[in-house]
Each structure stands twice: as C-alpha cells, then as structure tokens.
Enzyme design. Sequence first.
Site, PDB file in Angstrom:
ATOM      1  N   ASP A   1       0.853  -1.188   0.000  1.00 41.33           N
ATOM      2  CA  ASP A   1       0.000   0.000   0.000  1.00 41.33           C
ATOM      3  C   ASP A   1       0.892   1.243   0.000  1.00 41.33           C
ATOM      4  O   ASP A   1       1.718   1.423   0.902  1.00 41.33           O
ATOM      5  CB  ASP A   1      -0.904  -0.010   1.236  1.00 41.33           C
ATOM      6  CG  ASP A   1      -1.800   1.212   1.294  1.00 41.33           C
ATOM      7  OD1 ASP A   1      -2.534   1.458   0.327  1.00 41.33           O
ATOM      8  OD2 ASP A   1      -1.743   1.940   2.300  1.00 41.33           O
TER       9      ASP A   1
ATOM     10  N   THR B   1      -3.049   5.383  -3.961  1.00 37.90           N
ATOM     11  CA  THR B   1      -1.973   6.143  -3.309  1.00 37.90           C
ATOM     12  C   THR B   1      -0.652   6.014  -4.062  1.00 37.90           C
ATOM     13  O   THR B   1       0.118   6.966  -4.137  1.00 37.90           O
ATOM     14  CB  THR B   1      -1.793   5.666  -1.858  1.00 37.90           C
ATOM     15  OG1 THR B   1      -1.701   4.238  -1.843  1.00 37.90           O
ATOM     16  CG2 THR B   1      -2.972   6.084  -1.010  1.00 37.90           C
ATOM     17  N   THR B   2      -0.381   4.825  -4.620  1.00 37.48           N
ATOM     18  CA  THR B   2       0.844   4.666  -5.412  1.00 37.48           C
ATOM     19  C   THR B   2       0.729   5.422  -6.725  1.00 37.48           C
ATOM     20  O   THR B   2       1.683   6.064  -7.176  1.00 37.48           O
ATOM     21  CB  THR B   2       1.116   3.174  -5.668  1.00 37.48           C
ATOM     22  OG1 THR B   2       1.148   2.477  -4.425  1.00 37.48           O
ATOM     23  CG2 THR B   2       2.436   2.978  -6.390  1.00 37.48           C
TER      24      THR B   2
ATOM     25  N   ASP C   1      -8.927  -0.270   2.298  1.00 39.20           N
ATOM     26  CA  ASP C   1      -8.917   0.382   0.986  1.00 39.20           C
ATOM     27  C   ASP C   1     -10.184   0.057   0.207  1.00 39.20           C
ATOM     28  O   ASP C   1     -10.795   0.931  -0.407  1.00 39.20           O
ATOM     29  CB  ASP C   1      -7.684  -0.060   0.182  1.00 39.20           C
ATOM     30  CG  ASP C   1      -6.407   0.585   0.700  1.00 39.20           C
ATOM     31  OD1 ASP C   1      -6.490   1.354   1.673  1.00 39.20           O
ATOM     32  OD2 ASP C   1      -5.337   0.314   0.138  1.00 39.20           O
TER      33      ASP C   1
END
Length: 537
Positions: A39, A72-73, A369
């Site tokens: 994550d 998020t990445t 998530d």
Amino acid sequence: MSNINACQFLADTVSTTLGPRGMDKLIHHGMDRITISNDGATIMKLLDVAHPAAALLVDIAKSQDAEIGDGTTSVVLIAVELMKMAKPFIEEGVHPQTVIQNYRLACQLCQQYINEMAYSVADKSDAERTDLLVKVAQTAMNSKLIASHREQFARMAVEAVQSLDEDLREDMIGIKQVTGGAMEESELIKGVAFKKSFSYAGFEQQPKRIPNPKICLLNLELELKNENSKAEVRITNPEQYQSIVDAEWSIIFTKLEKIVATGANVILSRLAIGDLATQYFADRNIFCAGRVTQEDLNRASKATGAQIQTSVNDITPSALGTCGLFEEKQVGAERYNFFTDCPQAKTASIILRGGASQFIEEAERSLHDAIMVVRRSVKNKAVVAGAGAIEMELSKRLREHSLTIAGKGQLIISAFAQALEVIPRQLSQNAGFDATDILDQLRQKHFTGFRWAGVDITNEGVCDAFERCIWEPSNMKRNALNAATEACCLILGIDETIKAPQSEQAPAPPRGGMGGMRGMMPGMRGGRGGMAPRGRR
C-alpha cells in the site's frame, strides 16, 4: 532540479508495488517491528523522508488515502512523472510558471474528460448496483495480499458499507484481528462484535447467551475507590469510623440497585466494573463488561439504540437498547461478545482470521482500501475502467487538444499527456511484460476509438477493461490527478531552498568574580579593542 531528483528516487521505491503483479515491501522499524505491505500510503508513512520536497509526496499519498482510500501509489507516480517531463523544458530556459500554467490547464481538461466518460449507475436497480460495487471492490483488491480471496472480501466490504446509514461513517465498521485459522474463516457480523474485556471475579457465573436483551451503556466506574488523598478526618469514637466505611459501601450499592431497577440484563461501561459489581450482577443473572473502548461503545449504541449514560439516576426505558441475540463465543484463542439481529443495525463488524500477525495487518489495510473505495462509489455513483485504460484515453485526448494550441503550451500539454502513460507502463513492467510493445498496442487501440483498452495482465496483451469488470470510482482518478498536479506545480514553483538559521542563545555570564564583570564589559563580543569572552580567544 535537486528537488525533482529527490522525488524521483522516492517514486522508484514504490513504483514496483503498483498493480496486480506488484511486489511487496518489507519495512523493518523499531527493535522488532516488521511491516509487509504494498500500500503506497503505508510505505510512504513508514519511510523516514528527510528531504523537504520529497516529503510533499508523502503528504499527497496521505491525502489520497484519507479522501479516497486507494490510488496512493498512482498519485505519487503521476506527480513524479509530471516533474520528470518538465525537466527538459526547465533546462532549455522555459520559465517554470509557463509549465505550471499549462499543467493546470491540462488537469482541468482531464477533469472534464473523466466526467464525460464516467459510467453512471444512479439509475440502476439495487441488485445491479450491488454487483457493480462488488466488482469495484475486487478491482481495489487485485493488487493486494488477499487477492486470492477477493470475491469473499469484496462482498464483505459491500455488505458492510450497505449496512451503514446515509452518513457512511467509516468508524461504524469495526475490523477485528484474530490470529489463527484460515482466511476463509473471516466473517462479517451485521451488528457489533468486540473482544471480551478484562474481567473480575464472578465473571464466569454471568450468562453467556441472552435472547432479546435489554442493554444499558454507561460511562462511569462501578467499583470501590481507595482514597489516596491527604485529607485528614478526626473522629472521637469508633462508631463514626464505621459510618464512613458504610457510606462508601452505600454509594456503590445504591448505584447497582438503580441499574438493576432499570430491567437491563446486559451492562457495558467504558470505565472499570469492579469485582463487587461483577459478582452483584452475576447473582442477578445479568451480564456486564467494563473497559469497553469508546469506539465499540459508540457502535453498540448505533446498533442497539441504547444511549450512553453518565449517571445511574433516572435512566428511562427509552435509554435502553436491544438486539435479537447477545452471546459470548470463542473465536480462535480469544473470547468475543456478539450483538446480532439488531433492529437498527447501522454498523457492522468484520473478524479477520489468518496465520501471521503481519499477514492479518496487511489484510486489514487491504480491506480498509476496498471499504473506502466502495463508500466513494456509493456517494459518487460513477465509475471508469481501470488497467491503465482511463490514463491512455486521457493521454490521447490531450494530445489531440495540444494540436489546437500554438506556442510552448502545445509541447507542455503533450508532455502532460505522455506523463499519464506511466501507469500502464508500470503495470506492464511489474507484470514482466514488454512495456514498449504494450504501450504501442494501447496507443493504436485508443486512436482507433477503442476507449476502454487497458493492460491485460492475464494474457499479456490488451483487453477491454470495462468488459473485464476492472472498474474504479471516477472520483478516485479525479482526486489523484488533482493532487499529483498540485504537488508537481508546488515543487516546480520552488527556485531556491533556504535553510533558516537557528537563533543561538548567548551563554549566561557566570555569577560574581571577574567573570561576571567581564560579561558586563562593553565590546565583549570582539571587534576593535573589544575584549573576547573566555574560551573564545
């Protein structure tokens, strides 16, 4: 340039975690603390980022995680790729403000294109909408450690979100970790479940299963207090001392009698319930639990309709809650209290099972998530295709728009379009494919009107991501592009990094003697004819 290079190094760290074939990072922090995760937000939080510009990337990853929960990445990779594409312009003398202005224009165009292409589910039936949400949750879990169980956990996430009220408060979904057992043994409780709190003597005599209980929630202590204050009490005969002792017992017994008089047979309190009260309730066939966390108490209140009381005086029947069944069960090595069949269950609990604690922690992050993505999909009611399809379509449309612009803006917007290709390229690289070949195929498909062409991870090629049910909330992409563009523009707008000097405090002069006189002499800091203080000559 140094700021961009620092951000590039950080992006290289997390880039390999993107997509279904992304790798995990093992982060060792503290003496014996280990975290295994892919994550982006979790990795960025745990990294010790000292560079001030690179710290901005940590902030945008955190904001994406708080706002959407996923992507998020992606937001870090897009931000760094935008900086990378801006480097040649800066080196050739293009003013950074020109780049920033055109980047922001390109971002606004992307927002418009996403709104045009987004597939709305507002007019769908409940069954169709549920099916869509399950597919969105599965897409969010594709790259996670629990991808092999994504069907089970995706349905759990959707049912948990659908059990909430219109506010969709995330804290109304409790996720509990129980080490041991298999992942398939994880279960969703439409109600409240929490670990049995610390128990005093007499606890085992209490009932462990109560149908249709009356539940009383308290925020007060029910135990005898040892007075440790320095108060002094003077008495003239022993009977007066006995009256003081009797008063202490009278206070606690009065409280207990008032609670029993309400008719409640399940008592939960945020503060301690002592051994005297525990035995008192056990003798009257009443279950009690003290030191229940505030979060679990709030969820119990939401599910059962009970109101949290701060006093035992005048507790009305309407302040008590109820549910279909209360029971205490063994889950693995732990005892858990369950409140099920709640009449107004606006909350849910998920009990995660598994082997290693690191595995369960990563499963919880993955489930979090998915829950966040489902929440956003319920609120937004619009989705787009994933697998890099939306980025390639945006890239194609921006390239077409750039041809209508004269001047430097044409090149800069074209560079923005090229930066968006970082997502499908990284997906291909992480899967072990030839990224150049896959991107060529994707460009050809999109320029011939195949809007939802994305990377086919399974068969190494190109697929229709929408037909494959690789769906993502449209607001996740919008938020990611906004955050990435703002972070990039912020760093491009910095032309110099200045370290503010810290104010140095002058040492205090010594007391008395010649040293004290020397400290008060004019010109002691040096200079012409000045006298330097001792130790600085």
